[in-house]
Design an enzyme around this catalytic site. Structure first.
Site, PDB file in Angstrom:
ATOM      1  N   ARG A 171       4.933  18.298  53.568  1.00 36.75           N
ATOM      2  CA  ARG A 171       6.062  18.757  52.733  1.00 36.75           C
ATOM      3  C   ARG A 171       5.711  18.853  51.247  1.00 36.75           C
ATOM      4  O   ARG A 171       6.547  18.599  50.377  1.00 36.75           O
ATOM      5  CB  ARG A 171       7.299  17.836  52.890  1.00 36.75           C
ATOM      6  CG  ARG A 171       7.831  17.743  54.284  1.00 36.75           C
ATOM      7  CD  ARG A 171       8.453  19.045  54.775  1.00 36.75           C
ATOM      8  NE  ARG A 171       8.784  18.907  56.172  1.00 36.75           N
ATOM      9  CZ  ARG A 171       7.954  19.231  57.173  1.00 36.75           C
ATOM     10  NH1 ARG A 171       6.781  19.782  56.923  1.00 36.75           N
ATOM     11  NH2 ARG A 171       8.317  19.050  58.424  1.00 36.75           N
ATOM     12  N   SER A 220      16.413  17.073  55.667  1.00 38.32           N
ATOM     13  CA  SER A 220      15.809  15.727  55.681  1.00 38.32           C
ATOM     14  C   SER A 220      15.742  15.182  54.262  1.00 38.32           C
ATOM     15  O   SER A 220      15.203  15.825  53.367  1.00 38.32           O
ATOM     16  CB  SER A 220      14.407  15.789  56.269  1.00 38.32           C
ATOM     17  OG  SER A 220      14.488  16.124  57.624  1.00 38.32           O
ATOM     18  N   GLU A 290      12.319  13.590  50.012  1.00 36.19           N
ATOM     19  CA  GLU A 290      11.824  14.926  50.367  1.00 36.19           C
ATOM     20  C   GLU A 290      12.672  15.971  49.631  1.00 36.19           C
ATOM     21  O   GLU A 290      12.159  16.965  49.123  1.00 36.19           O
ATOM     22  CB  GLU A 290      11.925  15.158  51.884  1.00 36.19           C
ATOM     23  CG  GLU A 290      11.500  16.572  52.286  1.00 36.19           C
ATOM     24  CD  GLU A 290      11.427  16.765  53.792  1.00 36.19           C
ATOM     25  OE1 GLU A 290      11.068  15.812  54.506  1.00 36.19           O
ATOM     26  OE2 GLU A 290      11.740  17.879  54.254  1.00 36.19           O
TER      27      GLU A 290
HETATM   28  C1  LIG Z   1      20.366  21.709  58.187  1.00 38.73           C
HETATM   29  C2  LIG Z   1      18.995  21.700  57.557  1.00 38.73           C
HETATM   30  C3  LIG Z   1      17.867  21.551  58.351  1.00 38.73           C
HETATM   31  C4  LIG Z   1      16.586  21.541  57.772  1.00 38.73           C
HETATM   32  N1  LIG Z   1      15.489  21.393  58.582  1.00 38.73           N
HETATM   33  C5  LIG Z   1      14.254  21.434  58.037  1.00 38.73           C
HETATM   34  C6  LIG Z   1      13.086  21.322  58.860  1.00 38.73           C
HETATM   35  O1  LIG Z   1      13.165  21.176  60.056  1.00 38.73           O
HETATM   36  N2  LIG Z   1      11.879  21.376  58.281  1.00 38.73           N
HETATM   37  C7  LIG Z   1      11.728  21.541  56.930  1.00 38.73           C
HETATM   38  O2  LIG Z   1      10.584  21.611  56.461  1.00 38.73           O
HETATM   39  N3  LIG Z   1      12.816  21.636  56.132  1.00 38.73           N
HETATM   40  C8  LIG Z   1      14.058  21.584  56.639  1.00 38.73           C
HETATM   41  N4  LIG Z   1      15.147  21.680  55.835  1.00 38.73           N
HETATM   42  C9  LIG Z   1      14.964  21.760  54.378  1.00 38.73           C
HETATM   43  C10 LIG Z   1      14.850  23.169  53.808  1.00 38.73           C
HETATM   44  O3  LIG Z   1      15.450  24.115  54.664  1.00 38.73           O
HETATM   45  C11 LIG Z   1      13.389  23.564  53.561  1.00 38.73           C
HETATM   46  O4  LIG Z   1      12.785  22.675  52.636  1.00 38.73           O
HETATM   47  C12 LIG Z   1      13.251  24.990  52.997  1.00 38.73           C
HETATM   48  O5  LIG Z   1      11.882  25.265  52.876  1.00 38.73           O
HETATM   49  C13 LIG Z   1      13.927  25.152  51.653  1.00 38.73           C
HETATM   50  O6  LIG Z   1      13.970  26.528  51.383  1.00 38.73           O
HETATM   51  P1  LIG Z   1      14.925  27.153  50.280  1.00 38.73           P
HETATM   52  O7  LIG Z   1      14.475  28.540  50.140  1.00 38.73           O
HETATM   53  O8  LIG Z   1      16.366  26.917  50.601  1.00 38.73           O
HETATM   54  O9  LIG Z   1      14.505  26.317  48.998  1.00 38.73           O
HETATM   55  P2  LIG Z   1      15.442  25.528  47.973  1.00 38.73           P
HETATM   56  O10 LIG Z   1      16.121  24.408  48.688  1.00 38.73           O
HETATM   57  O11 LIG Z   1      16.286  26.484  47.216  1.00 38.73           O
HETATM   58  O12 LIG Z   1      14.327  24.929  47.006  1.00 38.73           O
HETATM   59  C14 LIG Z   1      13.428  23.922  47.477  1.00 38.73           C
HETATM   60  C15 LIG Z   1      12.214  23.901  46.552  1.00 38.73           C
HETATM   61  O13 LIG Z   1      11.501  25.110  46.707  1.00 38.73           O
HETATM   62  C16 LIG Z   1      11.411  25.778  45.463  1.00 38.73           C
HETATM   63  N5  LIG Z   1      11.512  27.223  45.705  1.00 38.73           N
HETATM   64  C17 LIG Z   1      12.504  27.912  46.338  1.00 38.73           C
HETATM   65  N6  LIG Z   1      12.234  29.231  46.348  1.00 38.73           N
HETATM   66  C18 LIG Z   1      11.047  29.383  45.710  1.00 38.73           C
HETATM   67  C19 LIG Z   1      10.245  30.506  45.346  1.00 38.73           C
HETATM   68  N7  LIG Z   1      10.582  31.778  45.656  1.00 38.73           N
HETATM   69  N8  LIG Z   1       9.110  30.276  44.655  1.00 38.73           N
HETATM   70  C20 LIG Z   1       8.724  29.027  44.300  1.00 38.73           C
HETATM   71  N9  LIG Z   1       9.429  27.926  44.608  1.00 38.73           N
HETATM   72  C21 LIG Z   1      10.589  28.103  45.303  1.00 38.73           C
HETATM   73  C22 LIG Z   1      12.553  25.264  44.607  1.00 38.73           C
HETATM   74  O14 LIG Z   1      12.300  25.390  43.220  1.00 38.73           O
HETATM   75  C23 LIG Z   1      12.584  23.804  45.058  1.00 38.73           C
HETATM   76  O15 LIG Z   1      11.562  23.069  44.422  1.00 38.73           O
HETATM   77  C24 LIG Z   1      16.443  21.697  56.385  1.00 38.73           C
HETATM   78  C25 LIG Z   1      17.585  21.869  55.580  1.00 38.73           C
HETATM   79  C26 LIG Z   1      18.854  21.863  56.163  1.00 38.73           C
HETATM   80  C27 LIG Z   1      20.061  22.046  55.274  1.00 38.73           C
END
Ligand SMILES: Cc1cc2nc3c(=O)[nH]c(=O)nc-3n(C[C@H](O)[C@H](O)[C@H](O)COP(=O)(O)OP(=O)(O)OC[C@H]3O[C@@H](n4cnc5c(N)ncnc54)[C@H](O)[C@@H]3O)c2cc1C
Length: 297
Positions: A171, A220, A290
């Protein structure tokens, strides 16, 4: 920082933009500026002309994020339509925009007969977030499928980084501070669309049974410490269902925090800290967040 001191853009710049509606927790303060670039050239030109002192962060679907109640200083970049596409470049490779969803990437892979990307179906985020966080589930991780990614550095310079340059661990990536992932190439292996769909269905059903998917949550909360499962440590510390203001440790999955209604980000973060304290006291293990926590308290 006023609009007069910001570079001209072709996309949309909004001052004092509420971030709560844009994140899964539905809590937190405003972005000093929210920038939704028209395209990658717009993003590059904006960052190149922006005062280098101004902090920049990317926002995906906000599914792994606590935005603190005092808001985020500087510029929050949100990738819109121009970054949401997914197309096939060869038999096993997809070219994905940084704002494309896991659902779109995995279903395009299925239609193209590319296996190995099914796990993205269950992670509610964007390609940019997956690449930054090394998103993973059900035995798959971004580091296993990423070929390379297009990144716009804080300086506005556009570079292509091969997967090795991200030095992935659990992660975590070494994406430079303020860098925005504008696109990524994912490669899988040959598969049958029906079998790929069956695997996606299996993953979805398993998710539904074990996680509070329809809640205001951040996924998580803590990383699994070596040799432990975070949810088990939280459960053993007696934190299942623990409440603080409007924040609660999920009854369904103890590594998820939930906003039960009107929780502030201060309450959500304080509950997480209380869980860390109880786990430390009862089991001597230090939980590491995380969820990314950003902005001012
Ligand atoms: C119900 C639920 C289940 C989940 N299950 C999992 C799972 O099984 N496995 C897992 O790994 N995660 C899981 N997650 C967490 C999350 O979905 C992941 O971490 C996902 O990668 C976050 O993506 P996001 O685009 O929403 O990023 P955000 O939450 O918007 O941002 C997270 C981080 O990524 C950065 N970021 C976002 N977009 C970019 C970009 N374009 N360029 C550079 N940095 C960027 C942000 O600045 C921040 O630091 C879950 C979340 C929820 C709500």
């Amino acid at each position: 920082m006023t609009s007069a001191t910001l570079p001209d853009v072709r996309g949309k710049l909004t001052a004092n933009a509420p971030l709560a509606p844009l994140v899964w927790f539905k809590a937190g303060g405003n972005a000093q500026w929210l920038f939704e670039p028209k395209d990658v050239d717009d993003l590059c030109a904006f960052l190149a002309a922006l005062d280098p002192q101004v902090p920049v962060m990317a926002l995906g679907l906000g599914s792994n994020l606590i935005v603190r109640d005092g808001g985020v200083p500087g510029v929050v970049v949100r990738l819109g339509k121009a970054f949401a596409g997914v197309s096939r470049t060869d038999a096993l490779t997809l070219d994905c925009g940084g704002g494309a969803s896991g659902v779109l990437v995995s279903s395009t892979a299925r239609d193209a007969g590319i296996a190995g990307l099914e796990f993205l179906r269950s992670i509610p985020g964007t390609v940019g977030g997956f690449v930054r966080m090394n998103g993973g589930a059900y035995g798959g991780e971004v580091k296993d499928i990423l070929v390379d990614c297009d990144v716009v550095l804080r300086s506005g310079q556009r570079v292509t980084l091969p997967v090795a340059d991200l030095h992935y661990t659990y992660r975590h990536s070494y994406l430079p501070e303020g860098a925005i992932v504008a696109g990524a190439r994912f490669r899988g292996k040959p598969g049958e669309p029906a079998a790929i769909q069956a695997e996606m269905d299996r993953i979805s059903a398993s998710r539904e049974a074990s996680q509070p998917l329809r809640s205001k949550t951040g996924g998580s909360t803590f990383k699994n410490p070596a040799g432990h499962k975070a949810w088990e440590l939280v459960d053993k510390a007696g934190c299942r269902g623990l409440e603080l203001g409007g924040a609660q440790v999920s009854e369904k999955h103890t590594n998820f925090l939930i906003n039960t209604g009107e929780a502030t980000s201060t309450e959500i973060e304080a509950l997480g800290e209380e869980v860390r304290r109880r786990v430390r006291e009862t089991q001597g293990v230090e939980l590491e967040w995380e969820i990314q926590r950003v902005g001012k308290a």
